[in-house]
Design a protein around this motif. Structure first.
Motif, PDB file in Angstrom:
ATOM      1  N   VAL A  49       8.498  -4.643   3.195  1.00 36.50           N
ATOM      2  CA  VAL A  49       8.465  -4.502   1.745  1.00 36.50           C
ATOM      3  C   VAL A  49       9.434  -3.436   1.239  1.00 36.50           C
ATOM      4  N   ILE A  50       9.641  -2.376   2.000  1.00 36.54           N
ATOM      5  CA  ILE A  50      10.534  -1.301   1.555  1.00 36.54           C
ATOM      6  C   ILE A  50      11.976  -1.798   1.498  1.00 36.54           C
ATOM      7  N   SER A  51      12.424  -2.485   2.544  1.00 37.39           N
ATOM      8  CA  SER A  51      13.798  -3.009   2.574  1.00 37.39           C
ATOM      9  C   SER A  51      14.017  -4.051   1.483  1.00 37.39           C
ATOM     10  N   VAL A  52      13.027  -4.922   1.301  1.00 35.97           N
ATOM     11  CA  VAL A  52      13.147  -5.975   0.287  1.00 35.97           C
ATOM     12  C   VAL A  52      13.213  -5.374  -1.115  1.00 35.97           C
ATOM     13  N   MET A  53      12.322  -4.440  -1.415  1.00 38.26           N
ATOM     14  CA  MET A  53      12.305  -3.830  -2.751  1.00 38.26           C
ATOM     15  C   MET A  53      13.564  -3.010  -2.989  1.00 38.26           C
ATOM     16  N   HIS A  54      14.113  -2.408  -1.941  1.00 40.67           N
ATOM     17  CA  HIS A  54      15.376  -1.667  -2.093  1.00 40.67           C
ATOM     18  C   HIS A  54      16.500  -2.625  -2.481  1.00 40.67           C
ATOM     19  N   SER A  55      16.528  -3.811  -1.841  1.00 39.71           N
ATOM     20  CA  SER A  55      17.538  -4.812  -2.193  1.00 39.71           C
ATOM     21  C   SER A  55      17.381  -5.283  -3.632  1.00 39.71           C
ATOM     22  N   GLY A  59      -2.499 -12.947   5.113  1.00 34.18           N
ATOM     23  CA  GLY A  59      -2.303 -12.273   3.833  1.00 34.18           C
ATOM     24  C   GLY A  59      -1.005 -11.490   3.804  1.00 34.18           C
ATOM     25  N   GLY A  60      -0.730 -10.756   4.891  1.00 30.48           N
ATOM     26  CA  GLY A  60       0.518 -10.003   4.970  1.00 30.48           C
ATOM     27  C   GLY A  60       1.725 -10.915   4.976  1.00 30.48           C
ATOM     28  N   ALA A  61       1.624 -12.023   5.721  1.00 30.99           N
ATOM     29  CA  ALA A  61       2.728 -12.989   5.773  1.00 30.99           C
ATOM     30  C   ALA A  61       2.975 -13.603   4.402  1.00 30.99           C
ATOM     31  N   ALA A  62       1.905 -13.869   3.647  1.00 33.30           N
ATOM     32  CA  ALA A  62       2.051 -14.440   2.297  1.00 33.30           C
ATOM     33  C   ALA A  62       2.796 -13.473   1.379  1.00 33.30           C
ATOM     34  N   ILE A  63       2.441 -12.184   1.437  1.00 37.25           N
ATOM     35  CA  ILE A  63       3.133 -11.180   0.624  1.00 37.25           C
ATOM     36  C   ILE A  63       4.606 -11.115   1.021  1.00 37.25           C
ATOM     37  N   THR A  64       4.864 -11.106   2.321  1.00 36.26           N
ATOM     38  CA  THR A  64       6.242 -11.036   2.817  1.00 36.26           C
ATOM     39  C   THR A  64       7.050 -12.257   2.382  1.00 36.26           C
ATOM     40  N   ILE A  65       6.435 -13.444   2.504  1.00 38.43           N
ATOM     41  CA  ILE A  65       7.118 -14.678   2.101  1.00 38.43           C
ATOM     42  C   ILE A  65       7.441 -14.652   0.610  1.00 38.43           C
ATOM     43  N   ALA A  66       6.464 -14.228  -0.187  1.00 34.13           N
ATOM     44  CA  ALA A  66       6.677 -14.168  -1.637  1.00 34.13           C
ATOM     45  C   ALA A  66       7.805 -13.196  -1.987  1.00 34.13           C
ATOM     46  N   LEU A  67       7.840 -12.048  -1.319  1.00 34.89           N
ATOM     47  CA  LEU A  67       8.895 -11.066  -1.588  1.00 34.89           C
ATOM     48  C   LEU A  67      10.258 -11.603  -1.174  1.00 34.89           C
ATOM     49  N   GLN A  68      10.295 -12.362  -0.075  1.00 39.20           N
ATOM     50  CA  GLN A  68      11.557 -12.956   0.364  1.00 39.20           C
ATOM     51  C   GLN A  68      12.121 -13.919  -0.676  1.00 39.20           C
ATOM     52  N   GLN A  69      11.225 -14.523  -1.449  1.00 37.08           N
ATOM     53  CA  GLN A  69      11.664 -15.509  -2.448  1.00 37.08           C
ATOM     54  C   GLN A  69      12.273 -14.876  -3.689  1.00 37.08           C
ATOM     55  N   LEU A  70      12.194 -13.547  -3.787  1.00 36.10           N
ATOM     56  CA  LEU A  70      12.803 -12.868  -4.940  1.00 36.10           C
ATOM     57  C   LEU A  70      14.314 -13.061  -4.957  1.00 36.10           C
TER      58      LEU A  70
END
Length: 658
Positions: A242-248, A216-227
């Protein structure tokens, strides 16, 4: 009153129900069954039996007994290559099902493979390479009829994250690719070694709850990477939390987003989710969500080509290498600094890939009611990754989404993987130039729609209801992946799984037993409130083997039970506790520390003027009690077949108490 629900005593219920107090009005003593002592085993044979049960419980050589040399050769070939066995009964009807299934999963795997390769920070053709050679190897050596082989999202992300921490894929793409092949080689070696040495049980140490949380965590991370691809962002964080990704994402909101890319991504994401909804609503339309990704790629590529959207900031695949897998044998690091790094990354990636493939294989094997040979699976997965590492592939394993489509499409055998591989071969040979204008946004969209199902919130809710400690493991793995990194989440998942094992081993459950009215059955008084204590007798059940790791706790817990019970008896002016009975049916084994602990318990009870009584020790336990002379110390007349017989022995003694 039914006694169902108390597993530790279930196997003795019928035996205990038959026990009767045979005392008559003439004062006849009750008959007591003598506890049997098994014959002593030869030390070598005992060790041999233990090893065989641990590593060879399925007795793989059973079929070779009493066979001719030629027959043994054939059986040996079939053991390594199962296709030789089931291939003899293969027919046109089965091929029809495999052909449809293979074409269906091929339409799904091609766009996914291109996206997953980007997730691993590799050029898109390496995803297609990994769906050409490995499925062919697996079809020959694997024992599952339903697994669809290729790159998967979780392993791609894990591999990309671990490799990126060692080499920058943009600054040094050649060494990065070489390290990927090295890690794939050692992933295959790890998997094959586990299979050959029959050590597959090691992957069972990662609990189901931890896997649910990690996935589940990997799925969220993968989805965020696709942003990055979904929003058209050029500069993006290399970190996965998630913090680094959302900051980007937020820092680039005013100048880094591309509205044309967002329109393409959002439109096709809606289309893919609608296709999934149709497939779930009516299983007959399983092919709709299966072909939807390929349809999306074709339409979006055509749209970008016709409108020249790439001239307006829409990022595209650009170049996709044409041709079959080139050899990569010379690119694997067999010496140097990167050898150790590739070995370490390979072990982690190989174990995760193995865990995912095993879970998928077992799921579909149970649905079709056939046996899956776990060790053969490991050897097959290992062989395909070793060969794959030498033919420009990265770690491949069983894909849940493609395996589900394969199953629903009516696959009969692993030939569906061969069909899929042939389609990928044709794509590599003739169709790769057509992907030049494929927008990255559509690849991101396909990955997002594919990983959504990995967030199994229903399973998490069920885990919470069943076992709170399992839920902690699940959430620990989930938050570790989301807020730290994939490897941290994996470490947390493994650590909590081991912590649970250690806790269960070092702190086994104990229970006070009482007599069910109008029976001679004794059960846990917390589970059966109507069960009554026997005056003057404290009956305790230990629900675990007694080893050095828990023996002191068992003794202390029994003495605490005794102290609590004595306080309760004093307050109610009841008969004082004169007998402490340990019900040992769940005690499957005992070591020297356990024997020593029983001796200490015996002496401690003597000082309190309380007699120790044992009921129903198993064959291994009773053998060790006699070998250590503890049975003689205790007195063989105080070891009984059942709790009922032990109580019948104690009752006259209690009556004699002044």
């Amino acid at each position: 009153m039914s006694s169902m629900g108390d597993p530790a005593d279930e196997n003795l219920e019928r035996k205990e129900m038959d026990v009767r107090n045979l005392s008559s009005s003439h004062g006849q003593e009750p008959y007591v069954h003598k506890v049997g002592i098994p014959p002593r085993q030869n030390l070598f044979k005992e060790f041999q039996s233990t090893v065989k049960e641990t590593l060879f419980a399925d007795d793989p050589l059973r079929s070779f007994k009493d066979q001719s040399k030629s027959r043994k050769l054939i059986l040996g070939i079939e053991a390594i290559f199962p296709i030789v066995s089931w291939g003899r009964t293969y027919n046109l009807t089965k091929f029809r099902g495999d052909l449809i299934a293979g074409l269906t999963i091929a339409s799904l795997c091609i766009p996914q493979d291109i996206g997953y390769a980007k997730l691993a920070n590799l050029d898109p053709q390496y995803g297609l390479y990994s769906s050409f050679i490995p499925p062919l190897i697996y079809a020959v050596m694997g024992s599952s009829r339903d697994i669809a082989i290729g790159p998967v999202a979780v392993v791609s992300l894990l591999l990309g994250t671990l490799l990126q921490s060692e080499i920058d894929p943009i600054a040094n793409p050649v060494d990065y690719r070489r390290l990927a092949f090295t890690a794939t080689f050692f992933a295959g070696i790890t998997q094959a070694t586990l299979g050959v040495l029959r050590l597959g049980f090691l992957i069972d140490f990662l609990s189901h709850a931890a896997i649910v949380g990690f996935m589940g965590g990997a799925a969220i991370t993968i989805a965020l990477q696709q942003l990055k691809g979904f929003l058209g962002i050029a500069k993006f964080s290399k970190k996965t939390d998630v913090i680094s990704v959302m900051h980007s994402v937020l820092s680039s909101a005013h100048h880094g987003w591309n509205w044309q890319t967002i329109v393409i991504g959002a439109s096709f994401l809606g289309f893919l989710l609608f296709a999934k909804y149709i497939g779930k609503k009516n299983p007959k339309f399983f092919w709709v969500p299966a072909i939807a990704p390929l349809v999306s790629v074709v339409l979006s590529t055509l749209f970008v080509f016709l409108t020249r959207a790439d001239k307006h900031g829409v990022a595209i695949v650009k170049h996709l290498e044409k041709g079959l897998n080139p050899s990569s044998v010379k690119e694997i690091y067999f010496t140097g600094d990167y050898l150790g790094k590739g070995f370490r990354i390979g072990i982690v990636a190989g174990m995760i890939a193995l865990t995912e493939a095993t879970a998928i294989g077992r799921t579909f094997a149970s649905m079709k009611d056939y046996q899956l040979d776990g060790n053969k699976e490991m050897v097959a997965l290992g062989a395909m990754n070793v060969v794959g590492s030498m033919t420009s592939c990265y770690v491949a394993t069983g894909s849940f989404s493609r395996s589900a489509v394969n199953f629903m499409a009516g696959c009969e055998t692993a030939v569906s993987n061969i069909v899929m591989s042939v389609v990928v071969f044709l794509t590599l040979q003739f169709l790769t130039p057509l992907f030049k204008y494929t927008p990255n946004a559509i690849l991101a969209t396909i990955i997002i729609s594919a990983v959504i199902n990995l967030v199994d919130y229903k399973a998490a809710i069920l885990i919470w209801k069943i076992d709170k400690f399992d839920f902690v493991a699940c959430m620990g793995a989930f938050f570790g992946v989301v807020f730290a990194s994939v490897e941290i989440g994996l470490l947390i998942a493994v650590s909590i799984s081991f912590a649970k094992i250690l806790l269960q081993v070092t702190r086994p459950r104990t229970a006070i037993l009482g007599k069910i009215p109008r029976t001679t059955v004794y059960r846990n008084i917390q589970q059966y409130p109507e069960a009554t204590r026997v005056p003057g007798v404290l009956i305790i059940r230990v629900d675990s083997a007694i080893y050095f790791s828990n023996s002191n706790y068992v003794k202390e817990r029994i003495l605490r039970w005794l102290v609590d019970e004595e306080e309760l008896v004093k307050g109610d002016y009841q008969t004082r506790i004169q007998f402490l009975m340990v019900e040992m049916s769940p005690v499957t084994d005992i070591d020297t520390s356990g024997i020593h602990t029983l001796e200490e318990l015996f002496r401690s009870l003597q000082k309190r003027n309380v007699q120790l009584v044992l009921a129903n020790p198993g064959p291994i336990v009773i053998d060790k009690l006699h070998t250590s002379n503890f049975a003689a110390l205790l007195g063989e007349d105080k070891i009984f077949l059942t709790v009922a017989e032990a109580v019948a022995y104690c009752s006259p003694k209690l009556a004699e108490e002044p």
